[in-house]
Each structure stands twice: as C-alpha cells, then as structure tokens.
Design a protein around this motif. Structure first.
Motif, PDB file in Angstrom:
ATOM      1  N   TYR A  38      39.755  33.141 -17.364  1.00  0.00           N
ATOM      2  CA  TYR A  38      39.017  32.607 -16.318  1.00  0.00           C
ATOM      3  C   TYR A  38      39.069  31.209 -16.343  1.00  0.00           C
ATOM      4  N   SER A  49      30.247  30.088 -18.779  1.00  0.00           N
ATOM      5  CA  SER A  49      29.869  28.635 -18.439  1.00  0.00           C
ATOM      6  C   SER A  49      29.221  28.266 -17.081  1.00  0.00           C
ATOM      7  N   ASN A  55      20.804  22.123 -18.647  1.00  0.00           N
ATOM      8  CA  ASN A  55      20.002  21.126 -19.190  1.00  0.00           C
ATOM      9  C   ASN A  55      20.066  20.587 -20.866  1.00  0.00           C
ATOM     10  N   SER A 315      25.821  30.430 -28.007  1.00  0.00           N
ATOM     11  CA  SER A 315      24.751  31.051 -27.572  1.00  0.00           C
ATOM     12  C   SER A 315      24.199  30.424 -26.367  1.00  0.00           C
ATOM     13  N   GLY A 318      25.973  25.731 -25.089  1.00  0.00           N
ATOM     14  CA  GLY A 318      27.134  25.312 -25.406  1.00  0.00           C
ATOM     15  C   GLY A 318      27.282  24.001 -24.699  1.00  0.00           C
TER      16      GLY A 318
HETATM   17  C1  FAD Z   1      21.421  31.794 -17.691  1.00  0.00           C
HETATM   18  C2  FAD Z   1      22.076  30.815 -18.664  1.00  0.00           C
HETATM   19  C3  FAD Z   1      21.417  29.315 -18.905  1.00  0.00           C
HETATM   20  C4  FAD Z   1      21.856  28.663 -19.846  1.00  0.00           C
HETATM   21  N1  FAD Z   1      21.274  27.445 -19.663  1.00  0.00           N
HETATM   22  C5  FAD Z   1      22.024  26.573 -20.591  1.00  0.00           C
HETATM   23  C6  FAD Z   1      21.562  25.039 -20.719  1.00  0.00           C
HETATM   24  O1  FAD Z   1      20.786  24.687 -19.859  1.00  0.00           O
HETATM   25  N2  FAD Z   1      22.247  24.264 -21.330  1.00  0.00           N
HETATM   26  C7  FAD Z   1      23.136  24.758 -22.346  1.00  0.00           C
HETATM   27  O2  FAD Z   1      23.776  23.916 -23.114  1.00  0.00           O
HETATM   28  N3  FAD Z   1      23.824  25.949 -22.267  1.00  0.00           N
HETATM   29  C8  FAD Z   1      23.222  26.990 -21.405  1.00  0.00           C
HETATM   30  N4  FAD Z   1      23.594  28.172 -21.463  1.00  0.00           N
HETATM   31  C9  FAD Z   1      24.586  28.454 -22.543  1.00  0.00           C
HETATM   32  C10 FAD Z   1      26.024  28.052 -22.115  1.00  0.00           C
HETATM   33  O3  FAD Z   1      26.077  28.578 -20.813  1.00  0.00           O
HETATM   34  C11 FAD Z   1      26.935  28.790 -23.206  1.00  0.00           C
HETATM   35  O4  FAD Z   1      26.667  28.404 -24.362  1.00  0.00           O
HETATM   36  C12 FAD Z   1      28.465  28.107 -22.854  1.00  0.00           C
HETATM   37  O5  FAD Z   1      28.722  28.289 -21.406  1.00  0.00           O
HETATM   38  C13 FAD Z   1      29.196  28.836 -23.811  1.00  0.00           C
HETATM   39  O6  FAD Z   1      30.655  28.498 -23.451  1.00  0.00           O
HETATM   40  P1  FAD Z   1      31.902  29.057 -24.155  1.00  0.00           P
HETATM   41  O7  FAD Z   1      33.124  28.095 -23.630  1.00  0.00           O
HETATM   42  O8  FAD Z   1      31.803  29.412 -25.232  1.00  0.00           O
HETATM   43  O9  FAD Z   1      32.214  30.505 -23.179  1.00  0.00           O
HETATM   44  P2  FAD Z   1      32.490  30.864 -21.908  1.00  0.00           P
HETATM   45  O10 FAD Z   1      32.164  29.929 -20.920  1.00  0.00           O
HETATM   46  O11 FAD Z   1      32.327  32.115 -21.471  1.00  0.00           O
HETATM   47  O12 FAD Z   1      34.315  30.723 -21.926  1.00  0.00           O
HETATM   48  C14 FAD Z   1      35.131  31.728 -22.360  1.00  0.00           C
HETATM   49  C15 FAD Z   1      36.420  31.373 -22.116  1.00  0.00           C
HETATM   50  O13 FAD Z   1      37.427  32.071 -22.895  1.00  0.00           O
HETATM   51  C16 FAD Z   1      38.215  32.884 -21.795  1.00  0.00           C
HETATM   52  N5  FAD Z   1      38.551  34.280 -22.510  1.00  0.00           N
HETATM   53  C17 FAD Z   1      37.462  35.025 -23.470  1.00  0.00           C
HETATM   54  N6  FAD Z   1      38.371  35.970 -23.749  1.00  0.00           N
HETATM   55  C18 FAD Z   1      39.707  35.886 -23.421  1.00  0.00           C
HETATM   56  C19 FAD Z   1      40.745  36.529 -23.512  1.00  0.00           C
HETATM   57  N7  FAD Z   1      40.814  37.924 -24.048  1.00  0.00           N
HETATM   58  N8  FAD Z   1      41.913  36.063 -22.816  1.00  0.00           N
HETATM   59  C20 FAD Z   1      41.901  34.998 -22.163  1.00  0.00           C
HETATM   60  N9  FAD Z   1      40.891  34.295 -22.002  1.00  0.00           N
HETATM   61  C21 FAD Z   1      39.693  34.549 -22.752  1.00  0.00           C
HETATM   62  C22 FAD Z   1      37.384  33.088 -20.768  1.00  0.00           C
HETATM   63  O14 FAD Z   1      38.247  33.538 -19.455  1.00  0.00           O
HETATM   64  C23 FAD Z   1      36.612  31.771 -20.648  1.00  0.00           C
HETATM   65  O15 FAD Z   1      37.807  30.856 -20.051  1.00  0.00           O
HETATM   66  C24 FAD Z   1      23.080  29.001 -20.603  1.00  0.00           C
HETATM   67  C25 FAD Z   1      23.549  30.207 -20.341  1.00  0.00           C
HETATM   68  C26 FAD Z   1      22.941  31.295 -19.509  1.00  0.00           C
HETATM   69  C27 FAD Z   1      23.491  32.533 -19.315  1.00  0.00           C
END
Ligand code: FAD
Ligand code: NAG
Ligand code: NAG
Ligand code: NAG
Ligand code: NAG
Length: 343
Positions: A38, A49, A55, A315, A318
């Motif tokens: 994605y 994300s 915030n 968590s 991020g």
């Molecule tokens: C309701 C809610 C509110 C939030 N509010 C905040 C906030 O206010 N402040 C804050 O700091 N954080 C907040 N967060 C947390 C934050 O959203 C996450 O910590 C962050 O988005 C994690 O990012 P990431 O890049 O680790 O994961 P993701 O955004 O899930 O990205 C993972 C990536 O890996 C790829 N991927 C995974 N597996 C594979 C595979 N097998 N093959 C190819 N690609 C793959 C996916 O396609 C994607 O591109 C909130 C979360 C939620 C649910």
C-alpha cells in the motif's frame, strides 16, 4: 534506478526512514526504492498510517528511548515541514491541552519540559473534574493522508522510486543490486513470512470525523484504560478528529455504533463547545496500531553479505516518535556498514 537500498513499507515509518537515509546517511535519492503493498493514497485496514488522528501527545511510554524519540521528532518536524513547502503539506502547529486522571510521572514531565514550546502546567483550580494534572503547549497536528501523499511526492521529485508490490517473503525485497533492506512493515510484520514476529499485535482504534470550523485547538484526557482526544486536522476543510479507543489484539476494521456514541459522549463532555454548531459526522473509521511487546524493534541483522534493518512496532506513536526511531535505525546501519568495510 539502482535500488541499492530498499525500504519495505510506505507508512509514516518507512517514509521517515527514507528521509533519514538521505539526510543522515547522505545516500543519493536515486539509489533508494520504497516497496510496499500500500502506498500513500491507498486505504486498507492493513495500512495504519492514513487512519491516525495525527497529533503529538503524551501517549508514549515513559522509557528513556521513547522519550528521546519523541523529543527528536518534535524538534525536527519544522525542518521537514519547511522542505515540504510549509503547513499546507498537512503538518501544522496548534495549541493543545492534556489532562490526566493520574499523575503521569516526573520522568515524562521533565522530558517534556526540556523541549515543548509554550509549555505551562495547568493550575489545580482550572483542571476538569476528575483529573489531577494538566498541561498546555503548542503541538504538531498532521493531516495524515495529505501529509503521506506530499511526503511521497517530495521524495519522487528528488529521485526516489516507489514500487507497489506485496511481498510474501522478505527475500523478495532484495533486487539485483540491493545491499540493504529496511523493514518498516508495521502490522504486516506479524504475518509476513521469513520470521513472523509473534510479539506484534494490533491496538485497534476508532475515530469519528466531524466538520467543526469553530474548533481550532486540541484537547485530550488520559485515563488508566482509555484515551479521549479532539484533534483539528490541518488543511482539511475544517475536519475535527474525535476519539478514541485502545483495544488490544482486536483485528477488525469494522466500526461500531456503540463506540461512536461513546466517543461523542466523552469528547463533548471534555469540550462542550463542539456542540455550539449542529454535529455533522463526515466519517467513522477504524485503524490498527502496530504494537509490539517490549516496544518497537529497531535492530540490524546480517543476511549473508547483506544487511536487514528492522524498524517496526510504532504502536500509537508512529507520527510523533517515528523520526527518532528512523534516526536510530539509520544510525545502526551506518555503524554496521563501517564494521563490514573493515573486512
Ligand atoms: C485511530 C488511530 C489514531 C492514531 N493517532 C496517532 C497520533 O495521533 N499520533 C501518532 O504519532 N500516531 C498515531 N497513531 C499511530 C500511527 O498511525 C502508527 O504508529 C503508524 O501509522 C505506523 O506506521 P508504520 O509505517 O509502522 O505502519 P503502516 O502505516 O501500517 O505501514 C506499513 C507499510 O508496510 C507495507 N507492508 C506491510 N506488509 C507488507 C508486505 N508483506 N509486502 C509489502 N508491503 C507490506 C504496507 O503496505 C504499508 O505500506 C494512530 C493510529 C490509529 C489506528
Ligand atoms: C490484512 O492482512 C491479513 C494478514 O495478512 C489478511 O489475513 C487480511 O485478509 C488482510 N486484509 C485485507 C483487507 O487485505
Ligand atoms: C492523538 O494522539 C494520541 C497519541 O499519539 C493517539 O493515541 C491518538 O490516537 C491521537 N488522536 C487521534 C484522533 O488520532
Ligand atoms: C520484517 O520483520 C519481520 C519480523 O522479524 C519478518 O517477519 C519479516 O519477514 C521482515 N520483513 C522484511 C521485508 O524484512
Ligand atoms: C472487537 O471489538 C468489537 C467492538 O468492541 C467487538 O464487538 C468484537 O467482539 C471484538 N472482537 C474480538 C475478536 O475481540
């Protein structure tokens, strides 16, 4: 495109990692490829994300590492904001108040005092009923989907390649010239083959997005087992994000009417002014925070003569700590590369 460096994952953590490779490790953008199932603009329950309220707040644990990640991120965001063309990129500052039902601890408060802009401790007689401690400060708010899209556009404009691809095994990330892979797969690290990380689990959240041009500040309340928050989303046509839930180990992307009601009850108690205008609900959404027992995994591994750097498990933080995490991940890579160069 030479793809010497592959970043798997295009969530906020993968994008911050890309940023740190360019700015800390001085890697030329044309050698970088971001590969993900994605990409910014996509929506899926397996892509956390875009669902974040976005915030900077006091959600993070009190361990020294995370407090440092928060501080590094908070103090560096102005530079990223400027590179992306100012607040319109989907990252802006706003006044914020946070209240607790319990004292959050000296460690956290002393750390925050060392860098938060305009920080004041709220006098006891001004605390909402039931809370024992409060602060006001200037926070960062992300318009998450807009910011992700602009971050990607910025990287493409300087020569980074993005490839949309789902991996079923980590080995698929190594293209012919690849020397190092960064693993920023978020909740995907639970199911991706190679070594499935069973310490990873989701913390499900639900948010209600309303239109509220009259609300221009953040407000939160932290309980022992709940969090209530109100976040204006910058450059979104006056969207206000209301939350939330922190449900451990619940994988569903469905939303629930009783949770919506509960969120509206808690947020309008915390900020009755929301109801000064008829409530207009735009969207209800759920997302899975990529949590991990013991905290995020930021580690370097040698795989034959190549490197694999893990950076996942952000968590609920991020956006607010991810830059600090990525700075550490890229720092580990730089050290390991220097060791390898001696052989
Ligand atoms: C309701 C809610 C509110 C939030 N509010 C905040 C906030 O206010 N402040 C804050 O700091 N954080 C907040 N967060 C947390 C934050 O959203 C996450 O910590 C962050 O988005 C994690 O990012 P990431 O890049 O680790 O994961 P993701 O955004 O899930 O990205 C993972 C990536 O890996 C790829 N991927 C995974 N597996 C594979 C595979 N097998 N093959 C190819 N690609 C793959 C996916 O396609 C994607 O591109 C909130 C979360 C939620 C649910
Ligand atoms: C999300 O990922 C899980 C684990 O790989 C998978 O079982 C599920 O079908 C995916 N959901 C969607 C909507 O793609
Ligand atoms: C506000 O921030 C906290 C901590 O980062 C997070 O848990 C919460 O989900 C955020 N609010 C929204 C609406 O995203
Ligand atoms: C990322 O790490 C997890 C957990 O160790 C593993 O399952 C997955 O295969 C790794 N993915 C990549 C692309 O390295
Ligand atoms: C997930 O949460 C929803 C809403 O609270 C609940 O109805 C559902 O039963 C939960 N699912 C699991 C597997 O716990």
């Amino acid at each position: 495109m030479t793809a010497q460096y592959v970043i798997v994952g295009s969530g906020i953590v993968g994008l911050y990692t890309t940023y740190c490779l360019i700015n800390d490790a001085k890697v030329s953008s044309s050698k970088l490829t971001v590969m993900a199932e994605y990409l910014p603009g996509d929506e899926s329950i397996n892509y956390t994300s875009p669902w974040a309220g976005g915030n900077f707040s006091c959600i993070t644990p009190n361990d020294a590492d995370t407090l440092r990640f928060d501080k590094l991120t908070y103090t560096h965001l102005a530079i990223i904001q400027a590179k992306l063309g100012g607040p319109k990129c989907g990252l802006d500052t706003k006044p914020s108040s946070e209240y607790w039902d319990f004292y959050p601890g000296d460690e956290k408060i002393n750390s925050l005092k060392s860098y938060l802009k305009d920080l004041v401790i709220v006098p006891k007689d001004q605390l909402p009923v039931g809370t024992v401690f409060g602060i006001k400060y200037t926070t960062w708010d992300f318009n998450c989907p807009l910011f992700l899209a602009n971050f990607k556009e910025y990287f493409e404009s300087i020569g980074v390649t993005f490839i949309k691809k789902k991996l079923t095994h980590i080995s698929q990330a190594y293209l012919p010239k690849t020397k190092v892979v960064f693993n920023c797969t978020g909740i995907g690290s639970f199911s991706l083959s190679g070594v499935k990380d069973s310490k990873v689990y989701p913390t499900r959240g639900q948010v209600v997005v309303v239109r509220a041009p009259h609300i221009q500040e953040n407000r939160m309340r932290w309980g022992e087992d709940y969090a209530t928050y109100i976040i204006p989303r910058p450059y979104s046509g006056n969207q206000l994000v209301l939350g939330g839930f922190l449900q451990k180990d619940n994988w569903t992307g469905d939303t629930f009417g009783d949770q919506t009601k509960n969120i509206l009850k808690r947020t309008t108690e915390l900020m009755p002014e929301i109801l000064d205008r008829p409530l207009e609900i735009l969207r209800v959404a759920a997302g899975l925070r990529p949590s991990r027992q013991g905290g995020p995994r930021i580690e370097v591994e040698r795989v034959e003569n190549k490197l694999l750097v893990h950076n996942y498990g952000a968590s609920g933080y991020g956006y607010q700590a991810g830059f600090g995490m990525s700075h550490k991940a890229v720092g580990l890579y730089i050290k390991e590369k220097a060791i390898l160069a001696r052989f």
